[in-house]
Scaffold this active site. Structure first.
Site, PDB file in Angstrom:
ATOM      1  N   CYS A  93      11.607   8.097   8.702  1.00 47.10           N
ATOM      2  CA  CYS A  93      10.222   7.617   8.636  1.00 47.10           C
ATOM      3  C   CYS A  93       9.923   6.966   7.301  1.00 47.10           C
ATOM      4  O   CYS A  93      10.075   7.573   6.244  1.00 47.10           O
ATOM      5  CB  CYS A  93       9.252   8.780   8.863  1.00 47.10           C
ATOM      6  SG  CYS A  93       7.521   8.298   8.680  1.00 47.10           S
ATOM      7  N   ARG A  96       6.204   8.081   4.843  1.00 45.48           N
ATOM      8  CA  ARG A  96       6.032   9.461   4.390  1.00 45.48           C
ATOM      9  C   ARG A  96       5.187   9.656   3.142  1.00 45.48           C
ATOM     10  O   ARG A  96       4.942  10.793   2.734  1.00 45.48           O
ATOM     11  CB  ARG A  96       7.413  10.095   4.178  1.00 45.48           C
ATOM     12  CG  ARG A  96       8.083  10.470   5.473  1.00 45.48           C
ATOM     13  CD  ARG A  96       9.444  11.084   5.232  1.00 45.48           C
ATOM     14  NE  ARG A  96      10.494  10.095   5.047  1.00 45.48           N
ATOM     15  CZ  ARG A  96      11.712  10.375   4.602  1.00 45.48           C
ATOM     16  NH1 ARG A  96      12.014  11.600   4.243  1.00 45.48           N
ATOM     17  NH2 ARG A  96      12.627   9.419   4.493  1.00 45.48           N
ATOM     18  N   TRP A 256       0.238   5.569  11.844  1.00 45.40           N
ATOM     19  CA  TRP A 256      -0.183   4.256  12.326  1.00 45.40           C
ATOM     20  C   TRP A 256       1.059   3.393  12.453  1.00 45.40           C
ATOM     21  O   TRP A 256       2.132   3.737  11.972  1.00 45.40           O
ATOM     22  CB  TRP A 256      -1.210   3.608  11.395  1.00 45.40           C
ATOM     23  CG  TRP A 256      -0.794   3.579   9.956  1.00 45.40           C
ATOM     24  CD1 TRP A 256       0.103   2.723   9.369  1.00 45.40           C
ATOM     25  CD2 TRP A 256      -1.259   4.449   8.914  1.00 45.40           C
ATOM     26  NE1 TRP A 256       0.223   3.008   8.030  1.00 45.40           N
ATOM     27  CE2 TRP A 256      -0.610   4.061   7.719  1.00 45.40           C
ATOM     28  CE3 TRP A 256      -2.179   5.504   8.873  1.00 45.40           C
ATOM     29  CZ2 TRP A 256      -0.831   4.701   6.503  1.00 45.40           C
ATOM     30  CZ3 TRP A 256      -2.394   6.147   7.661  1.00 45.40           C
ATOM     31  CH2 TRP A 256      -1.733   5.744   6.494  1.00 45.40           C
ATOM     32  N   GLU A 261       7.527  -2.623  14.330  1.00 46.24           N
ATOM     33  CA  GLU A 261       7.862  -1.768  15.471  1.00 46.24           C
ATOM     34  C   GLU A 261       7.468  -2.443  16.773  1.00 46.24           C
ATOM     35  O   GLU A 261       8.169  -2.363  17.775  1.00 46.24           O
ATOM     36  CB  GLU A 261       7.118  -0.418  15.365  1.00 46.24           C
ATOM     37  CG  GLU A 261       7.472   0.393  14.144  1.00 46.24           C
ATOM     38  CD  GLU A 261       6.742   1.740  14.166  1.00 46.24           C
ATOM     39  OE1 GLU A 261       5.645   1.820  13.563  1.00 46.24           O
ATOM     40  OE2 GLU A 261       7.245   2.673  14.808  1.00 46.24           O
TER      41      GLU A 261
HETATM   42  N1  ARG Z   1       8.683   2.924  17.104  1.00 47.33           N
HETATM   43  C1  ARG Z   1       7.804   3.584  18.031  1.00 47.33           C
HETATM   44  C2  ARG Z   1       7.011   2.552  18.807  1.00 47.33           C
HETATM   45  O1  ARG Z   1       7.135   1.388  18.555  1.00 47.33           O
HETATM   46  C3  ARG Z   1       6.832   4.510  17.309  1.00 47.33           C
HETATM   47  C4  ARG Z   1       7.454   5.552  16.416  1.00 47.33           C
HETATM   48  C5  ARG Z   1       6.483   6.149  15.419  1.00 47.33           C
HETATM   49  N2  ARG Z   1       5.901   5.114  14.584  1.00 47.33           N
HETATM   50  C6  ARG Z   1       4.959   5.312  13.662  1.00 47.33           C
HETATM   51  N3  ARG Z   1       4.509   4.270  13.028  1.00 47.33           N
HETATM   52  N4  ARG Z   1       4.475   6.507  13.374  1.00 47.33           N
HETATM   53  O2  ARG Z   1       6.225   2.842  19.669  1.00 47.33           O
END
Ligand code: ARG
Length: 387
Positions: A93, A96, A256, A261
């Site tokens: 992560c 953090r 968030w 991602e």
């Molecule tokens: N990578 C995942 C997604 O695209 C989420 C994982 C957690 N991500 C976060 N920013 N807390 O749905």
């Protein structure tokens, strides 16, 4: 039901004799491990919360509970600290820096699927907070000896039925009688399984619990016609929270989003929404020739659209440059406090312009798979067909 049933407790109980002798040995060994892990956690709790009770007294108390019941209960303070530590220890992560600002909803007394579903939706509302996303974890009942706790099936509280990654869960929902899943970006129902020998139940996620952002591009008006959107709160629910030897299988948590991602992985990966060709088309890029770097340029446009749209909608999102800088602040801060910071480089480096972020250009403390408290991917998913 169309999926194979796992072996029931009843079937297991049918084999007696030598097996029960072995079971007694296993129990002793298990409570030894449990006590060791509990003691390590209590000591760390005392070290980082110096105002609390003396660890030796607490360890004795836990030993007595383990002796009597084969398990023990965390205090609310231990639970909150343990959950935050699990985040701090999450080597994949990048977010953090804010580990200590996790809102912990202590709902360990709940284990009925209806209650779990209701409070998962409440989790989403609390986390969404009108777009100013708050990191939240909700902790439901833990596993107890001979009595596994309910599970949330699926990866996140919110997922789309047409995301190839959710195919097996969409199928399961359909098998259970869910009628949706025909439109693009339809939110899957939440699947809760009370026990291994029971069918999961499905719960439609209420509309007011899911904030979504329609995707537009700051310069290309045609982008909106792609009809893309994404949800605001990534709430992971396929990991066990492990604290001091206790396992909490139903413990959804969220932070968030970082734009990549969604823009690089969820919408760009070929085994996900696979949108780079469509985006290249929209921007008139020559996708017949790799050397035009049409994939790279499409990725940038897609990521730009994601950041722009979330910002326009007033929904918290981070760009990978900012998040990378924050992460290095976190690593330095941890080292300054005399703590290691385990990092999985391959997860921390963003999937866009990696070498343009500072996290790329260095080595880190190695991940330690035994580090606890931790979020641990569930090794056994019920039912077997989802594994
Ligand atoms: N990578 C995942 C997604 O695209 C989420 C994982 C957690 N991500 C976060 N920013 N807390 O749905």
């Amino acid at each position: 039901m169309p999926f194979p049933r796992p072996r029931t407790a009843l079937a297991r109980a049918a084999s007696v004799g030598a097996a029960s002798v072995r079971a007694a040995h296993t129990r002793t060994a298990e409570s030894g491990t449990l006590l060791r892990e509990a003691a390590a956690f209590v000591r760390q709790f005392a070290e980082e919360n110096p105002d609390g009770a003396r660890p030796e007294r607490r360890i004795e108390e836990i030993a007595a509970a383990v002796e009597a019941f084969g398990t023990y209960e965390h205090t609310p303070e231990e639970l909150a600290f343990g959950a935050r530590l699990a985040w701090r220890n999450a080597d994949r992560c990048i977010g953090r820096l804010y580990w200590n600002n996790l809102t912990v909803r202590d709902l360990r007394h709940l284990e009925h699927p209806d209650d779990i579903a209701r409070h998962c939706f409440e989790h989403l509302r609390t986390a969404t907070n009108d777009g100013r996303i708050r990191p939240v974890i909700t902790v439901f009942a833990p596993d107890r000896p001979g009595r596994p706790a309910p599970r949330l099936l699926g990866e996140q509280l919110v997922r789309y039925a047409d995301d190839p990654r959710s195919a097996s869960r969409a199928q399961l929902a359909a098998d259970l009688g869910w009628k949706g899943g025909r439109e693009p970006f339809e939110v899957l129902p939440l699947l809760v399984q009370a026990a291994p020998d029971q069918d999961p139940q499905f719960y439609e996620v209420p509309e007011d619990a899911v904030l979504e952002v329609p995707l537009t591009h700051p310069q290309q008006p045609g982008f909106a016609r792609l009809g893309l959107r994404w949800y605001a709160v990534p709430a992971v629910c396929d990991m066990n929270l492990e604290i001091g030897g206790i396992t909490y299988p139903a413990a959804p948590f969220n932070g968030w989003y970082m734009g990549t991602e969604i823009g690089s992985r969820n919408l760009g990966d070929t085994d996900r929404y696979d949108l780079l060709p469509a985006v290249a088309d929209l921007f008139g890029l020559d996708s017949g020739n790799e050397r035009t770097l049409w994939r790279d340029r499409a990725l940038v446009e897609l990521n730009l659209a994601v950041l722009h749209s979330f910002q326009q909608a007033g929904v918290t999102i981070a760009d990978h440059h900012t998040e990378s800088a924050r992460f290095l602040t976190h690593v330095e801060r941890e080292h300054a406090r005399g703590r290691g910071c385990p990092v999985d480089w391959s997860w921390i480096v963003p999937p866009l312009s990696g070498s343009a972020t500072a996290v790329f250009h260095r080595y880190y403390d190695a991940p330690d798979p035994d580090l606890r408290p931790a979020f641990v991917h569930r090794s056994t998913v019920w039912p077997a067909s989802l594994a």
